[in-house]
Structure formats: C-alpha cells, structure tokens
Design a protein around this motif. Structure first.
Motif, mmCIF file in Angstrom:
data_model
loop_
_atom_site.group_PDB
_atom_site.id
_atom_site.type_symbol
_atom_site.label_atom_id
_atom_site.label_comp_id
_atom_site.label_asym_id
_atom_site.label_seq_id
_atom_site.Cartn_x
_atom_site.Cartn_y
_atom_site.Cartn_z
ATOM 1 N N LEU A 134 0.805 -1.330 -0.062
ATOM 2 C CA LEU A 134 0.117 0.195 0.076
ATOM 3 C C LEU A 134 1.236 1.256 -0.157
ATOM 4 N N CYS A 135 1.887 1.439 0.911
ATOM 5 C CA CYS A 135 2.582 2.212 0.937
ATOM 6 C C CYS A 135 3.579 2.115 -0.367
ATOM 7 N N VAL A 136 3.765 1.063 -1.598
ATOM 8 C CA VAL A 136 4.631 1.507 -2.763
ATOM 9 C C VAL A 136 3.096 1.736 -3.901
ATOM 10 N N GLN A 137 2.123 1.371 -3.594
ATOM 11 C CA GLN A 137 1.102 1.833 -4.642
ATOM 12 C C GLN A 137 1.057 3.248 -4.263
ATOM 13 N N ALA A 138 1.261 3.935 -2.963
ATOM 14 C CA ALA A 138 1.097 5.536 -2.651
ATOM 15 C C ALA A 138 2.288 6.525 -3.809
ATOM 16 N N LEU A 139 3.154 5.530 -3.451
ATOM 17 C CA LEU A 139 4.245 6.383 -3.751
ATOM 18 C C LEU A 139 3.712 6.439 -5.369
ATOM 19 N N ILE A 140 3.359 4.746 -6.011
ATOM 20 C CA ILE A 140 3.201 5.279 -7.354
ATOM 21 C C ILE A 140 1.689 5.968 -7.893
ATOM 22 N N ASP A 141 0.813 6.449 -7.127
ATOM 23 C CA ASP A 141 0.199 7.328 -7.297
ATOM 24 C C ASP A 141 0.156 8.909 -7.127
ATOM 25 N N TYR A 236 11.611 18.517 -5.051
ATOM 26 C CA TYR A 236 10.765 18.628 -5.200
ATOM 27 C C TYR A 236 9.073 18.337 -6.151
ATOM 28 N N ASN A 237 8.538 18.053 -5.393
ATOM 29 C CA ASN A 237 7.301 17.308 -5.896
ATOM 30 C C ASN A 237 7.418 15.839 -5.397
ATOM 31 N N GLY A 238 8.468 15.181 -4.526
ATOM 32 C CA GLY A 238 8.164 14.091 -3.976
ATOM 33 C C GLY A 238 7.296 14.183 -3.053
ATOM 34 N N ALA A 239 7.206 12.428 -2.710
ATOM 35 C CA ALA A 239 5.731 12.286 -1.529
ATOM 36 C C ALA A 239 6.900 10.904 -0.831
ATOM 37 N N VAL A 240 5.998 11.283 0.399
ATOM 38 C CA VAL A 240 6.330 10.591 1.840
ATOM 39 C C VAL A 240 5.278 9.446 1.986
ATOM 40 N N ALA A 241 5.005 7.802 1.864
ATOM 41 C CA ALA A 241 4.140 7.210 2.560
ATOM 42 C C ALA A 241 4.627 6.801 4.118
ATOM 43 N N ILE A 242 3.688 6.990 4.559
ATOM 44 C CA ILE A 242 4.187 6.530 6.290
ATOM 45 C C ILE A 242 3.044 5.968 6.441
ATOM 46 N N CYS A 243 3.635 4.822 7.757
ATOM 47 C CA CYS A 243 2.468 3.663 7.939
ATOM 48 C C CYS A 243 2.683 3.436 9.214
ATOM 49 N N GLY A 244 3.858 4.197 10.656
ATOM 50 C CA GLY A 244 4.572 3.690 11.740
ATOM 51 C C GLY A 244 4.865 4.713 12.630
ATOM 52 N N LEU A 245 5.153 4.198 13.912
ATOM 53 C CA LEU A 245 5.495 4.761 14.725
ATOM 54 C C LEU A 245 6.143 4.548 16.143
ATOM 55 N N ALA A 246 7.278 3.292 15.719
ATOM 56 C CA ALA A 246 8.206 2.987 16.054
ATOM 57 C C ALA A 246 9.191 3.591 16.881
ATOM 58 N N GLY A 247 9.439 4.816 17.043
ATOM 59 C CA GLY A 247 10.042 6.238 16.382
ATOM 60 C C GLY A 247 9.531 7.051 18.140
ATOM 61 N N GLY A 248 8.397 6.740 17.558
ATOM 62 C CA GLY A 248 7.115 8.104 17.988
ATOM 63 C C GLY A 248 6.231 8.491 17.319
ATOM 64 N N PHE A 249 5.126 8.552 17.949
ATOM 65 C CA PHE A 249 4.085 9.763 17.181
ATOM 66 C C PHE A 249 3.987 10.625 17.388
ATOM 67 N N ASP A 250 4.818 12.037 17.683
ATOM 68 C CA ASP A 250 5.221 13.192 17.721
ATOM 69 C C ASP A 250 5.732 13.236 15.987
#
Length: 326
Positions: A134-141, A236-250
């Motif tokens: 789903l994360c990979v698909q988010a980058l493709i989208d 510029y014009n890049g994207a980040v898909a996020i799905c975890g908080l192993a390091g914290g939710f802040d």
C-alpha cells in the motif's frame, strides 16, 4: 479442543500463556477457520509483552494476521476447503486473533488466498507486506517514477521495510535503506535490492526545516524526528508514505517542505483497508514479489516460542519476518 496463546491481565500486567480451548469459546463470526500460520508483527509484540495499550479486552488471543482453511461458513462467499488470509480489522486486539489453531471471523474481513501463495508465504508477507504494498502504491499514485531518483526506506530491516525494499527494487527503483544495525543487516538488505545502506543515527539528529534534496520519495515506518529529517530531504514534488511510529508519534517539523517543495505526506492504513483495495494489493504482491524473497528474511517458530520473540521484536532485535506454525 485446540491450542491457543491467551493473554490475561493480572494487577495491570499482561500474562501470556498456552491454553487448551473449546470451539464453543470462540467469539461470534460467519466463518470458522482451521489456522495454518500466523505471524508476529511489532503490534503483536506490544500486545503480548504489555508494552503497548493494544489489547482492548481480556482474555485475548493475539495475532493480527492468519491464514488457513475454511472449516465452516454461513456466508455464501466462502465454502469449506477455501484458503483464506486475514490481516487487520482489529483482530488480535478486540477480537480473538491468529495465534491459535482455530479462529472464528467475519466473512467481510477475509480475502481469498492468492493461488500463487501457500500459507507460510502469505504470513511471510502478512500485515507487514500488505502495508508495504500500500505504501509503494501510494508513491506510484503520487507519480513518483524510478527515473526521478532514489527512494528512502526507514526501518528497512523490519517487516514492512524489508518487503518495501524488495517491492521497490523489483519495480525498478533505486532504494536507500535506513537501519539501526547496518553492520548486521547491510548484506541482507542489499540482497533484497537496496543500493545504499544508511545507519539510522544519521536520521536521529535534529532536522532543519529544509535540507539538501536527496530523495525522490520515501516510505517511513519510524515517525518522530526520523520522519522530520526525511521530509527535509525530499526532492521538489516528491512524496512520503508513512505507516509506523516505532520512533514515536510526534512529528517535530515545519510546513516548509510542503509549501516550498510541494512535498506530499500520505498516511497509509492497512487495518481498515476496504476489500477491493486489499484484494488488489494482494494480487499485486503475487505478481511482484520474487521467489527469492521467500528464501530469506524469515524465521519460523512454534506457539511456545512466541513470547520470547515478542520481547525481541519490541527491542528491535528481529530482522525480517517471524511466522508462527499452528
């Protein structure tokens, strides 16, 4: 009677133990399943050790993933003998999950097991692999293409990260893998397809609002200051898909990457993902994952070994996937 790992709470402490249960004790559901395999995710580790407030009621059978064979069904979509896979939907948190030889579940939660996979392979993928897809698909989208530059994957030696590295590599992307144990996991991650290995400590320094543009996109499983650092380095014009908080939710960042570099931040949830999208993701996984993926980054354990593994996964001591043979 059947065997299950059961979580109880005593004096606000979570106690995990193996018990023999009767089918009549299972919660309500449309489909009774003979479970072949479950898997151990980070969330399972938090539930079993009691380190996270995951379980909503006790007693609870943990396990957010399972695959098995339908034994009985009151829903026309599934018949006895059908192979099915389940991930998410609060199973293992509010409804008894996969770490038992039997499970009773709602038909709406199930997906037919792709014919290309057997039960063990499906659990080597599990919630982690579905989330990675789903994360990979988010980058493709988001129209991030292989020719746009390198993709960064944080927490790359974990379940989601290792599958994400594999999928991106198979799709032609160059992948930079961030791991807390580069000297241990570097060779494995390169085998999975990573072209660059980066020690996690590099991303734990305080982030500037904007840093040098390095990555066409990223998949982040860590959150907090690691994600802040990642955002500051996205092209510029890049994207980040996020799905975890192993390091914290802040998220100690600013609006600068979003309004000055047109960066997109896409949250990815696999728990409540609708059936159509979920089924498409499983189909894509069956098409993209190479046979070599199933030859590495996996440990098979018995139910009696799960508590020890749960402690290890919450301490960052597990590489790749852990599957549980029922």
């Amino acid at each position: 009677m059947f065997k299950a790992l059961v979580l109880e709470q005593e004096d606000k402490k979570t106690i995990a133990g193996i018990r023999q249960l009767e089918t009549s004790e299972l919660p309500e559901g449309d489909v009774l399943i003979n479970v072949d395999y479950s898997s151990l995710n980070y969330k399972d580790g938090l539930a079993i050790t009691g380190k996270g407030r995951i379980v909503r009621q006790f007693p609870m059978v943990p396990g957010v993933d399972l695959t098995g064979t339908v034994a009985e069904s009151s829903d026309d979509r599934y018949q006895a003998g059908d192979k099915v896979v389940l991930t998410g939907w609060g199973v293992g948190e509010g409804h008894w999950g996969g770490m038992a030889e039997k499970a009773r579940l709602k038909a709406d939660w199930l997906v037919p097991l792709p014919k290309k996979f057997d039960g063990k392979q499906a659990m080597m993928i599990g919630t982690a692999g579905l989330t990675a897809m789903l994360c990979v698909q988010a980058l493709i989208d988001a129209d991030v293409k292989p020719e746009d530059g390198e993709i960064l994957v944080t927490g790359a030696s974990g379940g989601v990260g290792s599958v994400a590295v594999t999928l991106l590599s198979q799709l032609g992307y160059k992948v930079a893998a961030v791991t807390g144990r580069a000297e241990v996991n570097g060779d494995l991650l390169k085998t999975l397809g990573a072209t660059t290995i980066i020690e996690r400590s590099v991303f734990e320094e305080p982030a500037r609002p904007l840093d040098k543009q390095l990555w066409a996109g990223a998949i982040d499983t860590v959150g907090s200051k690691v994600l802040a650092k990642v955002l500051s380095q996205i092209n510029y014009n890049g994207a980040v898909a996020i799905c975890g908080l192993a390091g914290g939710f802040d998220l100690p960042t600013t609006v600068m990457p979003f309004i000055l570099r047109n960066v997109r931040l896409q949250g990815v949830d696999s728990v409540m993902c609708p059936f159509e999208k979920r089924q498409q993701a499983w189909q894509r996984l069956s098409e993209i994952l190479p046979a070599s993926y199933f030859e590495q980054a996996c440990r098979e354990v018995e139910l009696e070994e799960v508590a020890e593994c749960a402690e290890a996964i919450t301490n960052g001591q597990i590489t790749g996937r852990v599957v549980i043979k029922l």
